[in-house]
Design a protein around this motif. Structure first.
Motif, PDB file in Angstrom:
ATOM      1  N   ASN A  62       0.824  -1.225   0.000  1.00 27.18           N
ATOM      2  CA  ASN A  62       0.000   0.000   0.000  1.00 27.18           C
ATOM      3  C   ASN A  62       0.853   1.269   0.000  1.00 27.18           C
ATOM      4  N   LYS A  64       2.964   2.368   2.106  1.00 29.12           N
ATOM      5  CA  LYS A  64       3.022   3.057   3.398  1.00 29.12           C
ATOM      6  C   LYS A  64       4.288   2.638   4.129  1.00 29.12           C
ATOM      7  N   PHE A  69       7.501   7.536   1.614  1.00 33.62           N
ATOM      8  CA  PHE A  69       7.430   8.946   2.023  1.00 33.62           C
ATOM      9  C   PHE A  69       8.615   9.725   1.444  1.00 33.62           C
ATOM     10  N   ASP A  72       8.468   9.979  -2.484  1.00 34.46           N
ATOM     11  CA  ASP A  72       7.436  10.904  -2.946  1.00 34.46           C
ATOM     12  C   ASP A  72       7.879  12.348  -2.746  1.00 34.46           C
ATOM     13  N   ALA A  79       3.546  15.163  -0.446  1.00 36.13           N
ATOM     14  CA  ALA A  79       3.332  14.057   0.482  1.00 36.13           C
ATOM     15  C   ALA A  79       2.985  14.603   1.859  1.00 36.13           C
ATOM     16  N   LYS A  80       1.885  14.123   2.415  1.00 31.36           N
ATOM     17  CA  LYS A  80       1.556  14.498   3.801  1.00 31.36           C
ATOM     18  C   LYS A  80       2.144  13.424   4.700  1.00 31.36           C
ATOM     19  N   ARG A  82       1.464  12.193   7.465  1.00 30.44           N
ATOM     20  CA  ARG A  82       0.574  11.241   8.132  1.00 30.44           C
ATOM     21  C   ARG A  82      -0.001  10.198   7.183  1.00 30.44           C
ATOM     22  N   ASP A  83       0.054  10.465   5.856  1.00 29.98           N
ATOM     23  CA  ASP A  83      -0.482   9.492   4.892  1.00 29.98           C
ATOM     24  C   ASP A  83       0.291   8.179   4.879  1.00 29.98           C
ATOM     25  N   TYR A  84       1.494   8.190   5.450  1.00 33.74           N
ATOM     26  CA  TYR A  84       2.343   6.988   5.389  1.00 33.74           C
ATOM     27  C   TYR A  84       2.322   6.204   6.692  1.00 33.74           C
ATOM     28  N   TYR A 147       7.492  14.993  11.445  1.00 33.45           N
ATOM     29  CA  TYR A 147       6.583  14.138  12.209  1.00 33.45           C
ATOM     30  C   TYR A 147       6.383  14.624  13.643  1.00 33.45           C
TER      31      TYR A 147
END
Ligand SMILES: Nc1ncnc2c1ncn2[C@@H]1O[C@H](COP(=O)(O)OP(=O)(O)OP(=O)(O)O)[C@@H](O)[C@H]1O
Ligand SMILES: [Mg+2]
Length: 299
Positions: A62, A64, A69, A72, A79-80, A82-84, A147
Protein backbone atom coordinates in the motif's frame (compact mmCIF):
# COMPACT_ATOMS: atom_id res chain seq x y z
CA UNK A 1 6.62 19.65 19.19
CA UNK A 2 7.32 16.03 20.03
CA UNK A 3 10.19 14.82 22.13
CA UNK A 4 12.47 12.75 19.87
CA UNK A 5 14.07 9.72 21.45
CA UNK A 6 16.50 7.67 19.36
CA UNK A 7 17.55 4.18 20.37
CA UNK A 8 20.97 3.63 18.84
CA UNK A 9 24.22 1.76 18.93
CA UNK A 10 26.52 1.01 16.01
CA UNK A 11 26.76 -2.53 17.28
CA UNK A 12 24.12 -4.97 16.05
CA UNK A 13 21.95 -7.23 18.16
CA UNK A 14 22.17 -5.23 21.40
CA UNK A 15 18.41 -4.79 21.81
CA UNK A 16 17.71 -1.50 20.00
CA UNK A 17 14.48 -2.69 18.39
CA UNK A 18 13.33 -4.54 21.51
CA UNK A 19 13.90 -1.49 23.72
CA UNK A 20 12.39 0.90 21.15
CA UNK A 21 9.15 -1.04 21.08
CA UNK A 22 9.05 -1.40 24.87
CA UNK A 23 9.48 2.34 25.30
CA UNK A 24 6.90 3.16 22.64
CA UNK A 25 4.30 0.84 24.20
CA UNK A 26 5.09 1.98 27.74
CA UNK A 27 4.68 5.69 26.90
CA UNK A 28 1.52 5.02 24.90
CA UNK A 29 -0.16 2.80 27.51
CA UNK A 30 1.19 3.88 30.89
CA UNK A 31 2.05 7.46 29.95
CA UNK A 32 -1.10 7.94 27.79
CA UNK A 33 1.05 9.82 25.29
CA UNK A 34 0.59 10.08 21.54
CA UNK A 35 3.55 8.05 20.32
CA UNK A 36 5.02 7.51 16.88
CA UNK A 37 7.62 4.86 16.10
CA UNK A 38 9.80 5.52 13.08
CA UNK A 39 11.60 2.42 11.83
CA UNK A 40 14.90 3.56 10.31
CA UNK A 41 16.34 0.08 9.94
CA UNK A 42 16.05 -1.72 6.63
CA UNK A 43 15.85 -5.01 8.54
CA UNK A 44 12.48 -3.61 9.72
CA UNK A 45 12.46 -5.45 13.05
CA UNK A 46 10.51 -2.79 14.95
CA UNK A 47 7.86 -2.93 12.21
CA UNK A 48 7.74 -6.73 12.37
CA UNK A 49 7.32 -6.63 16.17
CA UNK A 50 4.48 -4.11 15.87
CA UNK A 51 2.54 -5.32 12.82
CA UNK A 52 3.87 -8.80 11.99
CA UNK A 53 5.14 -10.11 8.66
CA UNK A 54 1.83 -9.92 6.82
CA UNK A 55 1.13 -6.42 8.18
CA UNK A 56 4.50 -5.26 6.93
CA UNK A 57 3.94 -6.80 3.48
CA UNK A 58 0.56 -5.03 3.32
CA UNK A 59 2.22 -1.73 4.27
CA UNK A 60 4.71 -2.20 1.43
CA UNK A 61 1.99 -3.07 -1.07
CA UNK A 62 0.00 0.00 0.00
CA UNK A 63 3.07 2.27 -0.31
CA UNK A 64 3.02 3.06 3.40
CA UNK A 65 6.67 2.90 4.37
CA UNK A 66 9.41 5.37 5.18
CA UNK A 67 10.88 4.79 1.70
CA UNK A 68 7.58 5.71 0.01
CA UNK A 69 7.43 8.95 2.02
CA UNK A 70 11.01 9.88 1.13
CA UNK A 71 10.69 8.96 -2.56
CA UNK A 72 7.44 10.90 -2.95
CA UNK A 73 8.87 14.00 -1.32
CA UNK A 74 12.06 13.91 -3.34
CA UNK A 75 10.05 13.42 -6.53
CA UNK A 76 8.06 16.54 -5.70
CA UNK A 77 4.82 14.67 -4.96
CA UNK A 78 2.98 16.64 -2.25
CA UNK A 79 3.33 14.06 0.48
CA UNK A 80 1.56 14.50 3.80
CA UNK A 81 3.64 12.79 6.51
CA UNK A 82 0.57 11.24 8.13
CA UNK A 83 -0.48 9.49 4.89
CA UNK A 84 2.34 6.99 5.39
CA UNK A 85 1.53 6.05 8.97
CA UNK A 86 -0.32 3.10 10.39
CA UNK A 87 -2.34 4.07 13.49
CA UNK A 88 -2.91 1.98 16.63
CA UNK A 89 -0.26 -0.65 15.97
CA UNK A 90 1.05 -3.44 18.20
CA UNK A 91 -0.42 -6.61 19.61
CA UNK A 92 -1.25 -5.22 23.06
CA UNK A 93 -4.20 -3.33 24.51
CA UNK A 94 -4.38 -0.68 27.21
CA UNK A 95 -6.27 -1.13 30.48
CA UNK A 96 -9.58 -0.35 28.75
CA UNK A 97 -9.00 -3.13 26.19
CA UNK A 98 -8.29 -0.72 23.32
CA UNK A 99 -5.22 -0.50 21.08
CA UNK A 100 -3.05 2.39 22.34
CA UNK A 101 -2.30 5.62 20.48
CA UNK A 102 0.86 4.24 18.95
CA UNK A 103 1.46 4.90 15.26
CA UNK A 104 4.16 3.43 13.04
CA UNK A 105 6.05 4.69 10.03
CA UNK A 106 7.00 1.25 8.72
CA UNK A 107 10.57 0.51 7.71
CA UNK A 108 11.68 -0.42 4.20
CA UNK A 109 14.42 -2.42 2.57
CA UNK A 110 14.75 0.50 0.16
CA UNK A 111 15.86 3.06 2.73
CA UNK A 112 19.52 2.31 2.02
CA UNK A 113 18.95 2.69 -1.74
CA UNK A 114 17.35 6.08 -1.16
CA UNK A 115 20.33 7.31 0.79
CA UNK A 116 22.59 6.22 -2.09
CA UNK A 117 20.39 7.92 -4.69
CA UNK A 118 20.18 11.12 -2.67
CA UNK A 119 23.93 11.08 -2.36
CA UNK A 120 24.35 10.80 -6.13
CA UNK A 121 21.83 13.61 -6.73
CA UNK A 122 23.50 15.93 -4.23
CA UNK A 123 26.94 15.09 -5.63
CA UNK A 124 26.00 16.94 -8.81
CA UNK A 125 25.82 20.11 -6.74
CA UNK A 126 29.00 19.73 -4.70
CA UNK A 127 32.26 17.87 -5.28
CA UNK A 128 32.97 17.42 -1.56
CA UNK A 129 31.75 14.09 -0.12
CA UNK A 130 31.58 15.67 3.36
CA UNK A 131 29.31 18.46 2.13
CA UNK A 132 27.14 16.00 0.24
CA UNK A 133 26.85 13.68 3.25
CA UNK A 134 25.91 16.54 5.54
CA UNK A 135 23.28 17.81 3.08
CA UNK A 136 21.72 14.37 2.70
CA UNK A 137 21.72 13.92 6.45
CA UNK A 138 20.16 17.37 6.83
CA UNK A 139 17.37 16.47 4.40
CA UNK A 140 16.57 13.28 6.30
CA UNK A 141 16.58 15.25 9.56
CA UNK A 142 14.05 17.69 8.11
CA UNK A 143 11.81 14.84 7.05
CA UNK A 144 11.96 13.28 10.49
CA UNK A 145 11.16 16.58 12.18
CA UNK A 146 8.03 16.94 10.08
CA UNK A 147 6.58 14.14 12.21
CA UNK A 148 7.03 16.12 15.40
CA UNK A 149 3.87 18.22 15.18
CA UNK A 150 1.19 15.67 16.06
CA UNK A 151 2.91 13.53 18.68
CA UNK A 152 4.18 13.80 22.24
CA UNK A 153 6.97 11.32 21.61
CA UNK A 154 8.69 10.06 18.48
CA UNK A 155 10.83 6.95 18.97
CA UNK A 156 13.52 6.39 16.33
CA UNK A 157 14.67 2.77 16.06
CA UNK A 158 18.11 3.10 14.47
CA UNK A 159 19.91 0.59 12.29
CA UNK A 160 23.26 -0.79 13.39
CA UNK A 161 26.21 0.86 11.67
CA UNK A 162 26.48 4.44 10.57
CA UNK A 163 24.08 5.16 7.75
CA UNK A 164 23.11 8.76 7.03
CA UNK A 165 19.64 7.93 8.37
CA UNK A 166 21.22 6.82 11.67
CA UNK A 167 23.29 10.01 11.81
CA UNK A 168 20.19 12.09 11.07
CA UNK A 169 18.39 10.34 13.94
CA UNK A 170 21.26 11.10 16.33
CA UNK A 171 21.11 14.78 15.33
CA UNK A 172 17.33 14.98 15.61
CA UNK A 173 17.07 13.24 18.97
CA UNK A 174 16.51 15.15 22.18
CA UNK A 175 17.75 12.02 23.94
CA UNK A 176 19.57 8.95 22.67
CA UNK A 177 19.17 5.72 24.60
CA UNK A 178 22.21 3.52 23.92
CA UNK A 179 21.49 -0.11 24.76
CA UNK A 180 24.51 -2.36 25.03
CA UNK A 181 25.10 -5.95 25.96
CA UNK A 182 27.90 -6.32 28.48
CA UNK A 183 30.78 -7.82 26.50
CA UNK A 184 34.33 -6.79 25.69
CA UNK A 185 33.53 -4.68 22.64
CA UNK A 186 30.61 -2.84 24.24
CA UNK A 187 32.85 -0.20 25.84
CA UNK A 188 34.37 0.68 22.48
CA UNK A 189 30.96 0.81 20.78
CA UNK A 190 29.54 3.07 23.49
CA UNK A 191 32.62 5.36 23.34
CA UNK A 192 32.26 5.74 19.56
CA UNK A 193 28.59 6.57 19.52
CA UNK A 194 28.96 8.94 22.48
CA UNK A 195 31.59 10.94 20.55
CA UNK A 196 29.23 11.20 17.60
CA UNK A 197 26.23 12.23 19.68
CA UNK A 198 28.14 14.92 21.53
CA UNK A 199 30.12 15.89 18.42
CA UNK A 200 33.52 15.51 20.10
CA UNK A 201 36.75 14.22 18.61
CA UNK A 202 38.31 12.64 21.69
CA UNK A 203 37.23 11.01 24.94
CA UNK A 204 39.08 13.79 26.80
CA UNK A 205 36.90 16.40 25.12
CA UNK A 206 33.83 14.30 25.88
CA UNK A 207 34.74 14.04 29.55
CA UNK A 208 34.53 17.84 29.83
CA UNK A 209 30.77 17.59 29.34
CA UNK A 210 29.18 16.79 32.71
CA UNK A 211 27.42 13.43 32.59
CA UNK A 212 24.06 14.95 33.49
CA UNK A 213 24.28 17.40 30.55
CA UNK A 214 24.85 14.73 27.94
CA UNK A 215 22.27 13.98 25.34
CA UNK A 216 22.53 10.21 25.74
CA UNK A 217 22.08 7.57 28.41
CA UNK A 218 23.37 4.01 28.28
CA UNK A 219 21.22 1.02 29.10
CA UNK A 220 22.70 -2.37 29.96
CA UNK A 221 20.58 -5.03 28.25
CA UNK A 222 20.69 -8.80 28.29
CA UNK A 223 22.42 -8.64 31.67
CA UNK A 224 23.26 -11.89 33.44
CA UNK A 225 23.82 -12.05 37.15
CA UNK A 226 27.59 -12.47 36.91
CA UNK A 227 30.57 -10.57 38.26
CA UNK A 228 31.87 -10.11 34.73
CA UNK A 229 28.69 -8.34 33.60
CA UNK A 230 28.65 -6.16 36.71
CA UNK A 231 32.29 -5.12 36.19
CA UNK A 232 31.79 -4.26 32.53
CA UNK A 233 28.71 -2.15 33.29
CA UNK A 234 30.53 -0.39 36.11
CA UNK A 235 33.50 0.40 33.86
CA UNK A 236 31.31 1.92 31.16
CA UNK A 237 29.41 3.85 33.83
CA UNK A 238 32.63 5.58 34.89
CA UNK A 239 32.75 7.46 31.57
CA UNK A 240 29.15 7.53 30.44
CA UNK A 241 25.73 8.37 31.89
CA UNK A 242 24.17 5.03 32.77
CA UNK A 243 20.53 4.30 33.48
CA UNK A 244 20.08 2.64 36.84
CA UNK A 245 17.69 0.15 35.25
CA UNK A 246 19.35 -2.94 33.84
CA UNK A 247 17.41 -5.19 31.51
CA UNK A 248 18.12 -8.82 32.37
CA UNK A 249 18.58 -11.58 29.83
CA UNK A 250 15.11 -13.18 29.91
CA UNK A 251 13.22 -15.54 27.65
CA UNK A 252 10.08 -13.48 28.19
CA UNK A 253 11.80 -10.42 26.69
CA UNK A 254 13.10 -12.46 23.76
CA UNK A 255 9.60 -13.88 23.16
CA UNK A 256 8.03 -10.40 23.16
CA UNK A 257 9.78 -9.95 19.79
CA UNK A 258 7.09 -12.15 18.22
CA UNK A 259 3.96 -10.40 17.01
CA UNK A 260 0.72 -12.26 17.60
CA UNK A 261 -2.63 -11.61 15.95
CA UNK A 262 -5.22 -9.98 18.21
CA UNK A 263 -4.66 -7.79 21.24
CA UNK A 264 -3.29 -9.10 24.52
CA UNK A 265 -2.44 -7.39 27.78
CA UNK A 266 1.08 -6.14 28.48
CA UNK A 267 1.34 -8.90 31.10
CA UNK A 268 0.55 -11.51 28.47
CA UNK A 269 3.08 -10.09 26.02
CA UNK A 270 5.98 -9.41 28.34
CA UNK A 271 5.43 -11.98 31.11
CA UNK A 272 8.05 -11.65 33.81
CA UNK A 273 9.84 -9.03 31.69
CA UNK A 274 7.03 -6.57 32.44
CA UNK A 275 8.48 -5.45 35.79
CA UNK A 276 11.76 -4.64 34.00
CA UNK A 277 9.90 -2.69 31.34
CA UNK A 278 8.07 -0.74 34.07
CA UNK A 279 11.33 0.10 35.81
CA UNK A 280 12.79 1.36 32.54
CA UNK A 281 9.71 3.45 31.82
CA UNK A 282 9.68 4.94 35.32
CA UNK A 283 13.29 6.04 34.87
CA UNK A 284 12.89 7.43 31.35
CA UNK A 285 9.44 9.06 31.67
CA UNK A 286 10.73 12.06 33.69
CA UNK A 287 13.01 13.02 30.75
CA UNK A 288 9.93 13.65 28.62
CA UNK A 289 8.04 15.36 31.46
CA UNK A 290 10.93 17.75 32.10
CA UNK A 291 11.25 18.60 28.41
CA UNK A 292 7.49 19.23 28.17
CA UNK A 293 7.59 21.56 31.19
CA UNK A 294 10.57 23.44 29.76
CA UNK A 295 8.83 23.80 26.41
CA UNK A 296 5.65 25.11 28.10
CA UNK A 297 7.70 27.63 30.13
CA UNK A 298 9.38 28.92 26.95
CA UNK A 299 6.12 29.41 25.05
N1 LIG B 1 16.86 -8.52 27.54
C1 LIG B 1 16.78 -9.48 26.61
N2 LIG B 1 16.61 -10.78 26.97
C2 LIG B 1 16.55 -11.77 26.04
N3 LIG B 1 16.62 -11.56 24.73
C3 LIG B 1 16.79 -10.29 24.30
C4 LIG B 1 16.86 -9.20 25.20
N4 LIG B 1 17.00 -8.06 24.48
C5 LIG B 1 17.01 -8.42 23.18
N5 LIG B 1 16.90 -9.76 23.06
C6 LIG B 1 16.91 -10.56 21.83
O1 LIG B 1 18.15 -10.31 21.18
C7 LIG B 1 17.97 -10.25 19.77
C8 LIG B 1 18.46 -8.90 19.25
O2 LIG B 1 17.59 -7.90 19.76
P1 LIG B 1 17.17 -6.66 18.85
O3 LIG B 1 16.76 -7.11 17.51
O4 LIG B 1 16.21 -5.85 19.65
O5 LIG B 1 18.58 -5.94 18.77
P2 LIG B 1 19.00 -4.75 17.76
O6 LIG B 1 20.09 -4.02 18.44
O7 LIG B 1 17.81 -4.00 17.35
O8 LIG B 1 19.58 -5.59 16.53
P3 LIG B 1 19.98 -4.98 15.09
O9 LIG B 1 21.30 -4.30 15.29
O10 LIG B 1 20.07 -6.19 14.22
O11 LIG B 1 18.90 -4.02 14.70
C9 LIG B 1 16.49 -10.51 19.52
O12 LIG B 1 16.31 -11.86 19.23
C10 LIG B 1 15.84 -10.15 20.84
O13 LIG B 1 14.65 -10.89 21.08
MG1 LIG C 1 17.09 -3.51 15.44
Amino acid sequence: MAYFMAVANRKGGVGKSTISVMLAQAFAIWGKKRVLMIDLDSQCNASLILIGGQGWRDARNNDKTIADFFYDLFDGIPAKPRDYLLPNVGDVHDDTGKAPRLALLPGSLLLEDIQGELFVRQSRESPSPEVVASRVRGRIENLLRRYGASYDLVVLDCPPGLSLAALAALKTADKVIVPFKPDYVSQLAVDRIALLIEDKGTLDALSNIPQNSRRYACLANGVRNTGKDRNLIEEIGLFHPMLETQMPQKDAIANAFDWEPGLRSLEQKYGDGLADMRKLYDEVAPMLDQATKLQAANE
